[in-house]
Structures are given as C-alpha cells and as structure tokens.
Enzyme design. Structure first.
Site, mmCIF file in Angstrom:
data_model
loop_
_atom_site.group_PDB
_atom_site.id
_atom_site.type_symbol
_atom_site.label_atom_id
_atom_site.label_comp_id
_atom_site.label_asym_id
_atom_site.label_seq_id
_atom_site.Cartn_x
_atom_site.Cartn_y
_atom_site.Cartn_z
ATOM 1 N N LYS A 527 -0.042 4.484 -2.903
ATOM 2 C CA LYS A 527 0.057 3.231 -2.134
ATOM 3 C C LYS A 527 -1.067 3.095 -1.116
ATOM 4 C CE LYS A 527 4.197 4.320 -0.616
ATOM 5 N NZ LYS A 527 4.598 5.472 -1.432
ATOM 6 N N THR A 528 -1.260 4.149 -0.332
ATOM 7 C CA THR A 528 -2.220 4.053 0.773
ATOM 8 C C THR A 528 -3.636 3.830 0.263
ATOM 9 O OG1 THR A 528 -0.827 5.440 2.186
ATOM 10 C CG2 THR A 528 -3.166 5.270 2.764
ATOM 11 N N GLU A 571 1.173 -2.083 2.886
ATOM 12 C CA GLU A 571 1.703 -0.978 2.106
ATOM 13 C C GLU A 571 3.226 -1.004 2.200
ATOM 14 O OE1 GLU A 571 1.733 3.898 2.304
ATOM 15 O OE2 GLU A 571 -0.057 2.821 2.963
#
Length: 877
Positions: A527-528, A571
C-alpha cells in the site's frame, strides 16, 4: 443467458422477519432477474399472507416455536425440530438450493440445520439489537453473518443495516415534501410531526398526543397521526392542521411530509427512519425485557433521536422535548444528519451481492465447510482452522473495531472544533495533524517523548504535550485515537467518559478531506509504496494533490499534505477496517491474504471487509486489482457483480495491464507494460528492489492512465524516485557491510524482501536477516510461515516480540519462530534482548554481507547502533 442462482430465504411468522427477507428477494431480482427464489415458511403467523403477496413461491414446513433462551424448553422439542429439519432439507433438495439466507423466526433454525447437513452455505441476517435463539445458534454455523448495526452481538457479524423496499431506500424527502404535505391536507411550510400509533400497544402514544395537541398547535407544529383502523384520536379542527388517518398505504409519502417522528422502536421502523434521515422520539414497546429499546440506542447515541420509556411518555414530555427541536431549524438539521449517519440505504443491495457471490463460489468450488481451511480454493496463505483451534462462538478480540468501522459516523469538518490527537507523532496521526492544521483546525496532541516529528508538528502550529493526561481533554471538542492504543489507557477511558465526540483516525481524516476526490490504495501488502508512487506521479504533472501515506516520502520528507487540487491520495488501512470510512472514486487492491486475524478472525472475515470496501467505491468509479493474486481476483469478481468497473494488472496473460520482462537491479526495478494507452512502454523505478515492486508500480501506472496523466512526465519522475522511509531503506555501510531497513511484518512480505535483497548481495557476501516479530497473535498464527521466509537468508536473527497493544500469550516468544527456521543451528540466532542485538549481529557479520532489519515495531532504531557496532575498533584487529 446463464442460469440464475437458486436461493432459499427463511424468515417467517412476523412482519419483522418477513419484510427484510422479501426486500432481499427484491434486491436479488434487481441484480439478477434470472435468480430463482424460494421462501420457506409455516402456516402460523403472516407467512401465507405476506409472502405470496410479494410474488414469491412459498414452501411450508412444520412450525417449531423456539424459546427466547436456550434451556429445557429447547431440549424438549427434538422430535418436532427433527421433523421440521427433514422437511426443510426436502425443500432444498427439490429446488436444488445453492445458498440459504435466514432472518430468524420459526423457520430459520430448521433451515440452518438442514443447510448445514447438506453442505449448503448459510447467510444470516439479524435485524434486532437482541437476537433470538435461532440466529444466536445459527451464527455459530456460518461466517456470513450480517446485522442491522454494530451494536448487535453475534460472532463474525458485519453491520450493514436492514434490507428496505426500494421506495424507502431511494426516497428523496426534500423533493417530495411539498406534494406529500398537500396530499395529506397539511401546510407546505409548517414544522411537521409524524406519529405512528397504529401498531399493537400504541395506546400510550395516542393518549399522549391527544393531550399535547393544543400545545403543539400553539407552537405552530402540524401533525400527521396514523392511528390504525381500530384506534380513535379526538382532536378539534384548527390551524395548523392535526390530520388523523387510520393508515397510510405508501409510507414514503408520510416520511416525505415529516420533519420529526414519534413512534415505537421496532427494528424496521428504526432502519427506515435512519435511512431517510428522519429524527425521532422513540417509545420502546415495554415487552420482552424492553428489547425494542436496544434498537434505538445506537441512533440516540449518534444524536439522531430521543428515547423515552412508555411510562414516562406524557403530553408534557412531548411539549418539553419534541417542540424545541422540531421548531429549531438548525437543531433539526443536526439531528437529521446524525440520523442519516446512523442508517443505511443500501443494505438490501449489499446483502444481495454477497448472497450471489456465495452462490457463485459454491458453483465454482462445490460444497465445502463454512470456514476457510488451509488448502481450500479460497485460502491464499495458511491460517488457523477455526473449528480445531477455537471454541464454538469464538470471536476475534478486535472484531468490534471492524464492525464499528462500517457504521462509524464521519462528522462535517466544521463540527470538529478543537481536536486533540492521542499519539500525535505516530505515522498516521502526524499526517492527520498536518492536514487538520492546514485546514485551520486547532490541533493539540500528546506523545510519550520528544522527537523530530514532535518538533515538526509544533513548527506547523500544533500544540504537543509530552506525557498523557486526562486534563488534555479540557480544551478539546473532539478526541481522535488510533486503534493501536489500548482501550484501557486512562486518557482514552477519560475521553469516552467525557461525552465528547471520540473518532478513530480514519473518520477524522475523511472529515478533513470531505471536499476532495478520493483515490484509495489498499491491500495486505504494497500500500505505502503504491500510494507514494502515485503521489509523486501526480506531483510530477504539475498538480497539487492532498495525500496521506503510511511512510515519509524521500522527495518531500512528509507523510501527508493538504493540496490545492481536487485529488486526495490516501493509503487505506484494512487492518482494523478503517478503510471502510473512505468513499473513493478510484481504488487499488494490491492483494488479499490472511493477516490481522486478531481483528478479522479468519480469511473469510478479511474477504468480507474487502467486499464492504468495494461497496464504498463510487458506482461510476474504477477498481484496479492484481490479477496475479488469488485473493484480489476473488474481490474483483465481487466488484464485477456489484456493477463496478474493474481493471487488472500483473504478469498474468489476461491482465488488462500486463507486466513483462522484469529486470531486478540493486538500486531499481524495471519492466515493460502492455495495455490500452501504454504501447509496450518501458518503466524504470529508482530505489525499489524486487519483482513485487514491479507489480506495485504497475498499479500506480494503471491509476496514472485512468487519471489521464502525462506518462512521459510520470516515467521521468519514477526514474528519479528515491523511495519511502522503511521500505527497503538504505541506512548506511560500515566495515564493508551494508544495512537496510524494511517494514515487512507478514510472512509474504518477509519472503519478498529477502528474495529482493539477494539482488543487492555481492559475490561472496551473505544475507543476514534481522526480524522483530510484531504482536503475539500474529507470531502465534504465522510462526511456521515466518520461519520458512527467514530461511531465505544465510543467517537469521530473531528478536523478541514487539507487543503493540496486545497482552502476552503464554509460551509465545520469538523463539517460536527461531526454532523452526530451516538453517543450520549455528546460522540461527534468537536474541530476546533488544539492546544486545547489535553486538550479536556484529559478531557474525563480515565484509560483503548485507543486513536487513525488518518488523512493524522499533527495530529500525537499532540501525545506527548496528552500524556503530560494525565500525567499532574491536573489529579492526
């Protein structure tokens, strides 16, 4: 045309069970006209009247009235129950049923037991705040459990609201208000009180209204009073009008005419009023231990209604409590918004889509247990077998966090007032603080110690206290917390007891970005990095997006920013269900695996959360998913069935954006992307290492295409990409030994990072993996998988567990992993002492080696000490 799903709905006897069952049937037909629906009922109650009237075939079985509580009365009915179960099984066989949906009542228990015996999946819905015995027992037989609200206590439950008729769910009160009032003989511009006094036991409501009529008229309040065919209310004519009717054929018209309602608090009434945003004074029916009271409590707690006991309802109470609210336009608007936040309009569609998905999975995989077992087609990584390892009725300790995320209110930004953030220097909280300060919101916070982040937050205008105290709440209007904080923390307890709004981080962030177009990136891993790459891409094209990322960008040093543009790149955190507070127009799901089982329970719970996330994507939006990941593919199927536009990316031949010719380098990764608008473009991303990073880049590339970005500018920016803090971050070299740090905290992530690190290790060098496990529950669940992943290294160093918010589990330490690592004993080190770890690493490291520290906790703090130990004079001889 393909054959429709074959569904059996079991909800009988009372309108409270039958109405949501029939509303679900309507929603199923709306989604798939080919669906075959059979209703199960008995000759008792309203089954033979209400179900045929809705146009559905009805199959009857012998009734088995069940007591409200398990006990001797239940044990005395085995013969009747067995006969009813056999009859239900015959119905299922006759109609070749693929999924059973139960709503409680007389027919639900036989249906659940028959389905269980035949291997037919069960979907359960509970409308009441206090479930009856059928649904309490039925919830132990399935993971597909849905409830009216988060207040309903059932194992594995997901709150979605109650399925409603389309004419209620789609009602626009403001659009119909004037016509509805004229049709009832009401004034178009007077405050309007709707009273429903036609139900059983409504005598107290009718009597109180008769006594209050004159005072209401004097206050300028007009009344529409539904008294029922057998009741009479005698009110003299006058202005504004007091209209008495025996019944209303279309309740949507009554709701459109009303500003406020006085009514009982049956589950369906509560669901309809909150769905259309009508505040109400609820008078629970004083029967069955006052269970109706619990239906109204979440609404009242959210500020969307009042609660008065039957014995306390009087003309004076109505004039004292209702009149000031219905005649104050601002107060009425606040209550209406709160009521709307407490309700759900789309429960029927959400439940119908889930039912169709369950039916489709049964066709694909055949009959199987109601929980995911290792090795089943639904399992992408091993997880505990719930039947073998957990007692009946077990629920994940953090299940309430996930349930509440689906219904947590997101207040308007203007209503936050002064905000206090507990743990303000955390990765997510510091970003939220930056955005709120930029919005002009007064922000205070507290943290355990001074740090660079604390100093930076003070520099932008936040007030930060060192240490925690309940006195921090004195000057705050809203308290914001992270679910990483123990609910037993004294400051957190004081906040809940203060009566002030208490919001999780995601709710406050959604409020702060309320006027932005949200792009959300979520998934178990990646995600990051994906969020960071998209942010850099948008910035490279001259735009100024808002963003909130789980790590600091090297390009800016920031993890969050309030931009001037329309986009907000966020996010989405699936760990505790927080991503359910987002409503994105575009989204990415990188992958879906078993993780955070302390909150989701099992893999099915995780899939259920991601399905709810899909429901929050704009109907005109787009979802990108990784075609290489089985879990993401399952969610893609669900998204397709929900009408969302889906695009896929990956190395799979059928991906819309196909990744090919991946080249891994020590300082970058590159690949060729094929697909619409790409023409075989070559992509190179600096600072990212490993094949998995190529897939993350492909996800960001897909979003860049959807956003219409200039790809030449995007690719130029990515070539110079400097990475994200704690994502294979280079920390330095000492004594010829390089040190990297990564946030990897799941077996799949650990394996991916160590595999990627092999590209960095030079000839003759060794890979030393240093892992700090995060949380006792994850270590207990995935110890064997972590051990296998650590076996990719040449030397494995395992530290003791970073607990986060968890209490220790006896026998669970880092040794549980170390003892199973498939390396020679001399190449496995278990070091429980945090401070002793750098020296132990220095003892075994040699020039040319590469060290990678990994974990969710504070292991990164050791990197400077490791470098110092590697450079120490004792290594020079």
């Amino acid at each position: 045309m393909s054959e429709g799903a074959r569904v059996l709905v079991a909800g009988g006897h009372s309108a409270g069970h039958i109405e949501p069952a029939m509303n679900l049937a309507d929603a199923l037909r709306a989604l798939d006209p080919a669906v075959e629906i059979t209703a199960l009922g008995t000759e008792r109650g309203l089954d033979t009247t209400l179900i045929p009237a809705r146009g559905y075939p009805l199959e009857l079985i012998p009734p088995v009235p069940l007591p409200r509580k398990p006990g001797r009365a239940l044990l005395a009915t085995p013969g009747k129950l067995n006969a009813s179960v056999r009859a239900a099984a015959e119905v299922m066989e006759r109609h070749d049923i693929e999924v059973v949906v139960g709503f409680g009542g007389y027919v639900a228990m036989p249906a659940y037991l028959a389905a269980r015996r035949r291997g037919i999946p069960i979907v359960l819905h509970e409308a009441n705040a206090r479930p009856g015995v059928a649904n309490r027992l039925g919830a132990r037989l399935t993971r597909h459990v849905f409830t009216a609200s988060a207040a309903v206590r059932l194992p594995h439950a997901t709150p979605i609201g109650i399925p409603l008729r389309p004419e209620i769910a789609e009602l626009d009160r403001a659009d119909l208000r004037a016509d509805a009032r004229l049709n009832f003989g009401l004034l178009t511009d007077a405050p309007t009180l709707l009273v429903t006094g036609g139900s059983q036991g409504a005598r107290a409501i009718n009597a109180a209204m008769e006594g209050a009529a004159a005072g209401l008229r004097e206050a300028g309040v007009q009344v529409l009073h539904i008294v029922g065919p057998k009741n009479v209310v005698d009110v003299p004519e006058g202005k504004p009008p007091y209209v008495v009717v025996p019944y209303v054929e279309q309740m949507r018209n009554a709701y459109a005419a009303a500003d406020f309602v006085l009514c009982r608090s049956g589950a369906m009434t509560c669901a309809e009023l909150t769905a259309v945003g009508l505040p109400a004074a609820y008078v629970p029916l004083p029967l069955r231990g006052g269970e109706q009271r619990y239906n109204a409590l979440p609404i009242v707690g959210a500020g969307g209604g009042l609660l008065v006991d039957n014995v306390d309802l009087s003309p004076q109470w109505i004039l004292r409590e209702v009149v000031p609210r219905i005649t104050d336009a601002e107060a009425l608007a606040v209550m209406s918004r709160a009521a709307g936040h407490a309700g759900a309009r789309d429960a029927g569609t959400v439940l119908a889509r889930h039912v169709l998905t369950v039916a489709a999975e049964r066709r694909r995989f055949g009959p199987r247990p109601t929980v995911a077992h290792p090795g089943s087609p639904m399992t992408t990584t091993p997880t505990q077998d719930a039947d073998a390892d957990r007692p009946a009725g077990w629920e994940a300790p953090g299940a309430a966090l996930v349930r509440s995320a689906a219904t947590d209110p997101v207040p308007p930004l203007a209503e936050l007032g002064r905000v206090h953030i507990m743990g303000i220097a955390g990765a997510g909280m510091s970003g939220l603080a930056r955005i709120l300060v930029a919005r002009g919101v007064p922000v205070s916070g507290c943290e355990a110690r001074e740090s660079n982040t604390v100093a930076a937050l003070r520099a932008v205008g936040a007030t930060v206290h060192i240490g925690h105290s309940a006195s921090h709440l004195d000057d705050a209007d809203t308290f914001v917390y992270t679910t990483a904080i123990s609910p037993k923390h004294p400051e957190f307890v004081a906040a809940r007891e203060s009566g002030k709004p208490v919001l999780r981080r995601a709710a406050a962030l959604s409020a702060a970005l309320e006027d932005k177009r949200c792009v959300a990136i979520t998934g178990t891993h990646g995600k990051t990095t994906t969020t960071s790459m998209l942010t850099v891409a948008v910035q490279a094209c001259g735009l100024d997006p808002s963003f909130a990322i789980g790590g600091n960008l090297y390009e800016t040093g920031l993890n969050a920013h309030l931009g001037t543009g329309e986009l907000a790149i966020v996010e989405g955190d699936e760990s505790d269900g927080s991503f359910l507070l987002l409503h994105p127009s575009m989204a990415v799901i990188t992958n879906v695996e078993a993780d955070h089982l302390e909150n989701h329970g099992d893999l099915e719970g995780i899939f259920r959360a991601f399905e709810q996330f899909v429901e929050r994507i704009d109907h005109n939006g787009v979802l990108l998913v990784c075609a290489d990941d089985p879990g993401a593919r399952r969610i893609a199927d669900y998204a397709h069935s929900s009408g969302r536009r889906v695009r896929t990316y990956g190395e799979s031949a059928d991906a819309d954006i196909r990744v090919a010719d991946i080249a891994e380098h020590p300082d970058s990764v590159e690949f060729t992307a094929h697909g619409e608008g790409l023409d075989g473009v070559r992509v190179r991303v600096g600072a990212l290492v490993g094949r998995h990073m190529a897939l993350n880049a492909a996800a960001a590339l897909g979003l860049a295409v959807e956003l219409g970005l200039d790809l030449d500018k995007v690719l130029d920016a990515w070539r110079e990409f400097r990475g994200v803090h704690r994502r294979f971050e280079y920390r330095g070299t000492a004594g010829g030994i390089s040190v990297y740090d990564d946030y990897a905290h799941h077996p799949t992530e650990v394996a991916a990072e160590l595999t990627a690190a092999r590209a960095v290790v030079g000839g003759g060098g060794r890979l030393i993996a240093v892992f700090q496990p995060g949380t006792y529950s994850r270590t207990q669940t995935f110890a064997a998988e972590f051990a296998q992943a650590m076996g990719i290294a040449d030397i494995a160093v395992v530290m003791d567990i970073f607990p986060a918010r968890e209490e220790p589990i006896p026998g669970v330490t880092g040794a549980l992993i170390a003892d199973q690592i498939p390396l020679a004993p001399e190449n496995v080190i278990y070091e429980p002492s945090f401070s002793a770890t750098p020296a132990r690493i220095a003892e075994v490291a040699a020039p040319g080696d590469v060290i990678v520290t990994m974990g969710i906790g504070n292991v990164y703090l050791l990197c400077p000490e490791i470098l110092a130990a590697l450079a120490g004079p004792e290594r020079d001889g």
